[in-house]
Design a protein around this motif. Sequence first.
Motif, PDB file in Angstrom:
ATOM      1  N   LEU A  67       0.848  -1.188   0.000  1.00 52.79           N
ATOM      2  CA  LEU A  67       0.000   0.000   0.000  1.00 52.79           C
ATOM      3  C   LEU A  67       0.886   1.242   0.000  1.00 52.79           C
ATOM      4  O   LEU A  67       1.619   1.498   0.962  1.00 52.79           O
ATOM      5  N   ASP A  68       0.818   2.008  -1.070  1.00 56.02           N
ATOM      6  CA  ASP A  68       1.687   3.159  -1.237  1.00 56.02           C
ATOM      7  C   ASP A  68       1.312   4.300  -0.293  1.00 56.02           C
ATOM      8  O   ASP A  68       0.139   4.668  -0.183  1.00 56.02           O
ATOM      9  N   ALA A  69       2.328   4.869   0.378  1.00 60.12           N
ATOM     10  CA  ALA A  69       2.207   6.114   1.154  1.00 60.12           C
ATOM     11  C   ALA A  69       0.913   6.205   1.956  1.00 60.12           C
ATOM     12  O   ALA A  69       0.109   7.122   1.767  1.00 60.12           O
ATOM     13  N   VAL A  70       0.726   5.278   2.881  1.00 53.58           N
ATOM     14  CA  VAL A  70      -0.522   5.268   3.646  1.00 53.58           C
ATOM     15  C   VAL A  70      -0.633   6.477   4.576  1.00 53.58           C
ATOM     16  O   VAL A  70      -1.733   6.808   5.038  1.00 53.58           O
ATOM     17  N   HIS A  71       0.489   7.167   4.831  1.00 55.57           N
ATOM     18  CA  HIS A  71       0.417   8.365   5.665  1.00 55.57           C
ATOM     19  C   HIS A  71      -0.384   9.473   4.987  1.00 55.57           C
ATOM     20  O   HIS A  71      -0.810  10.428   5.642  1.00 55.57           O
ATOM     21  N   ALA A  72      -0.593   9.362   3.661  1.00 61.10           N
ATOM     22  CA  ALA A  72      -1.369  10.362   2.926  1.00 61.10           C
ATOM     23  C   ALA A  72      -2.860  10.029   2.897  1.00 61.10           C
ATOM     24  O   ALA A  72      -3.639  10.779   2.313  1.00 61.10           O
ATOM     25  N   LEU A  73      -3.268   8.923   3.523  1.00 65.63           N
ATOM     26  CA  LEU A  73      -4.686   8.567   3.614  1.00 65.63           C
ATOM     27  C   LEU A  73      -5.258   9.225   4.863  1.00 65.63           C
ATOM     28  O   LEU A  73      -5.084   8.729   5.980  1.00 65.63           O
ATOM     29  N   ARG A  74      -5.930  10.338   4.681  1.00 69.06           N
ATOM     30  CA  ARG A  74      -6.479  11.080   5.822  1.00 69.06           C
ATOM     31  C   ARG A  74      -7.801  10.455   6.236  1.00 69.06           C
ATOM     32  O   ARG A  74      -8.741  10.386   5.444  1.00 69.06           O
ATOM     33  N   ASP A  75      -7.870  10.030   7.503  1.00 71.13           N
ATOM     34  CA  ASP A  75      -9.018   9.229   7.919  1.00 71.13           C
ATOM     35  C   ASP A  75      -9.222   9.393   9.420  1.00 71.13           C
ATOM     36  O   ASP A  75      -8.410   8.928  10.223  1.00 71.13           O
ATOM     37  N   ASP A  76     -10.294  10.065   9.812  1.00 72.60           N
ATOM     38  CA  ASP A  76     -10.599  10.284  11.225  1.00 72.60           C
ATOM     39  C   ASP A  76     -11.666   9.338  11.756  1.00 72.60           C
ATOM     40  O   ASP A  76     -12.188   9.545  12.848  1.00 72.60           O
ATOM     41  N   ARG A  77     -11.995   8.308  11.008  1.00 75.32           N
ATOM     42  CA  ARG A  77     -12.999   7.350  11.484  1.00 75.32           C
ATOM     43  C   ARG A  77     -12.482   6.592  12.704  1.00 75.32           C
ATOM     44  O   ARG A  77     -11.274   6.419  12.896  1.00 75.32           O
ATOM     45  N   ALA A  78     -13.410   6.084  13.500  1.00 74.67           N
ATOM     46  CA  ALA A  78     -13.038   5.298  14.676  1.00 74.67           C
ATOM     47  C   ALA A  78     -12.278   4.043  14.273  1.00 74.67           C
ATOM     48  O   ALA A  78     -11.348   3.619  14.965  1.00 74.67           O
ATOM     49  N   VAL A  79     -12.684   3.446  13.159  1.00 70.99           N
ATOM     50  CA  VAL A  79     -11.947   2.305  12.603  1.00 70.99           C
ATOM     51  C   VAL A  79     -11.298   2.792  11.306  1.00 70.99           C
ATOM     52  O   VAL A  79     -11.976   2.940  10.289  1.00 70.99           O
ATOM     53  N   PRO A  80      -9.993   3.082  11.310  1.00 75.00           N
ATOM     54  CA  PRO A  80      -9.326   3.579  10.101  1.00 75.00           C
ATOM     55  C   PRO A  80      -9.409   2.567   8.968  1.00 75.00           C
ATOM     56  O   PRO A  80      -9.547   1.360   9.189  1.00 75.00           O
ATOM     57  N   ILE A  81      -9.304   3.073   7.758  1.00 73.38           N
ATOM     58  CA  ILE A  81      -9.478   2.202   6.601  1.00 73.38           C
ATOM     59  C   ILE A  81      -8.418   1.110   6.558  1.00 73.38           C
ATOM     60  O   ILE A  81      -8.688  -0.008   6.089  1.00 73.38           O
ATOM     61  N   LEU A  82      -7.225   1.355   7.078  1.00 77.48           N
ATOM     62  CA  LEU A  82      -6.204   0.304   7.086  1.00 77.48           C
ATOM     63  C   LEU A  82      -6.640  -0.859   7.970  1.00 77.48           C
ATOM     64  O   LEU A  82      -6.456  -2.026   7.614  1.00 77.48           O
ATOM     65  N   ALA A  83      -7.195  -0.547   9.148  1.00 76.13           N
ATOM     66  CA  ALA A  83      -7.668  -1.605  10.036  1.00 76.13           C
ATOM     67  C   ALA A  83      -8.858  -2.329   9.424  1.00 76.13           C
ATOM     68  O   ALA A  83      -8.979  -3.562   9.524  1.00 76.13           O
ATOM     69  N   GLU A  84      -9.744  -1.581   8.782  1.00 76.98           N
ATOM     70  CA  GLU A  84     -10.902  -2.202   8.125  1.00 76.98           C
ATOM     71  C   GLU A  84     -10.445  -3.118   6.991  1.00 76.98           C
ATOM     72  O   GLU A  84     -10.946  -4.244   6.835  1.00 76.98           O
TER      73      GLU A  84
END
Length: 594
Positions: A261-278
């Motif tokens: 997964l390229d540059a996951v630090h650029a995936l802005r996500d304030d959900r309780a369950v982040p998209i990486l965990a999902e």
Amino acid sequence: MNGLATQANPPATPGRGVHGDFTVWAPEARRVRVRVGGVDHPMERDARGRWHATVDGAGPGSDYAYLLDEGERPLPDPRSLRQPRGVHSASRVYDHDEFVWADGHWTGRPLAGGVVYELHVGTFTPEGTLTAAVDRIDHLVELGVTHVELMPLNAFDGTHGWGYDGVLWSAVHEPYGGPDALKGFVDTCHRHGIAVLLDVVYNHLGPSGAYLPRFGPYFSGENAWGPSLNLDGPHSDPVRALVIEGALDWLRHYHLDGLRLDAVHALRDDRAVPILAELSAEVDALAAGLGRPLSLIAESDRNDPRTVLPREAGGMGMTAQWSDDLHHALHIALTGEKHGYYADFAGPRVLADVLRRVFLHDGGPSSFRGRRHGAPVDTHLIPGHRFLGYLSTHDQIGNRARGDRMGEHLSPGLLTCGAAIVFCSPYTPMIFMGEEWGATTPWPFFASFTDPDLVEGVRTGRRREFAALGWDEEEIPDPMDPATRDAAVLDWSEVDREAGRLILDTYRSLIALRRAEPELSDPRLDRFRVDADREGRRLVLTRGSLRVVCNLSEEQTVVELDAAPRELLLANGYPRIDGAALDVPGEFFAIVRV
């Protein structure tokens, strides 16, 4: 069709035209039509903002595109599986079930204990196709790699490029051979016992052919590359679904063994369950259903150990992540370069420290960021195989002005010393294609966009960027010149030269020894010891009963071990052993049993 293929190929995702059914999400559109075979068909909207139509006679091989509202040009499907005439043209219906797999024996490979090989299809061979790459798989088998990591294959504008300017996340780039060619490559790799990972880019779109935002609110805010994916704002549920379903489709329909997964630090996500965990939860469920391991490898600039912590421990559940700190420490120790972000890694004992603790920036100051950065890795809790260690990557070579490799500058002795440190560490080793023979072919940035204004903008911007860093413009390759790509193609004749054979033989021996001696692949960081002299040029890695001695200086020296060696397992020279002392030449490594 064999049993595994049946399990891995459920019916194609509805709405992509396989059975004449078309679906597209366009919640803000007032009218949507699908054009199939030159005929426009009206679509009906449901309560979720999805538009549906059934077209009699449509199916695999049919070309189709969507028209939004009035006067809009026909656009490719955001979920397209095939773009035979490029990213600006119609999509083509593709049926996953038509490919007959032969990998029914394949039970997968875990990443732990593996060796990864990063491969760019477009420059791995002169032809630059997946079919041509198949002819070189024997080389990978003989080298001993367990996982091939393919750089991005999703469709981008033009013929040649790195792949990070993709705009259709589910379509295999047609100049590489399209979807069947990727399946053929994976099938052949599995037949030879090699797992296949795919680099995927969800943090941004390329600058040409990015029609996705016309369909809906897919983006919100900005990141370093432009618009940022809408992962947590209004209407973000379908956006997240596009990412997660697309990722699962790569694994399910192409029999891939994992994703980078390229540059996951650029995936802005304030959900309780982040998209990486999902995503990791969904991939784990798929792995259980398929009966084989699936890996997720993150590229992250955060230096955050939570990336690789299990979800139940409050982490993201990634299988592993790249470790650029280890690369930087190795690079400066081998080359002496101290400019830019390498400056923080210039201390004499930095390499030993980073080998022990994974990150240099683990909560302390980072000069090039101008702030404190990262968090410490609990080496009693997190195993080393969750971090990839490497001497080279596409980024670390390609983002240099000339794209020059270490093979151009360093001796075979130093190159093999660096390899010995990587392969004898607790980390998961990764090789960038050609590194294994000390390739000297450059690998700079290149692209082949078709828009003249964009071509000139990329050309001018690249030159301005490096000129500001002090480079002579004459030394900076034109990224839009086809000759730049051609010069980046691996020169396989280098393998037959004396230096190439020596380095390749050493890589093969190191990988074979790592497999034969479990102590060398032991991932437990709390059992890994690194000792270094005051200058940091002479290191001893302790791996159970084995000692890895490295002399990175040019001077002959005596290295004292904690016990007398009983057996010399591998070396790139001829040491003299006197009790527990090794009298070793410069630019030397040896692996001994004590």
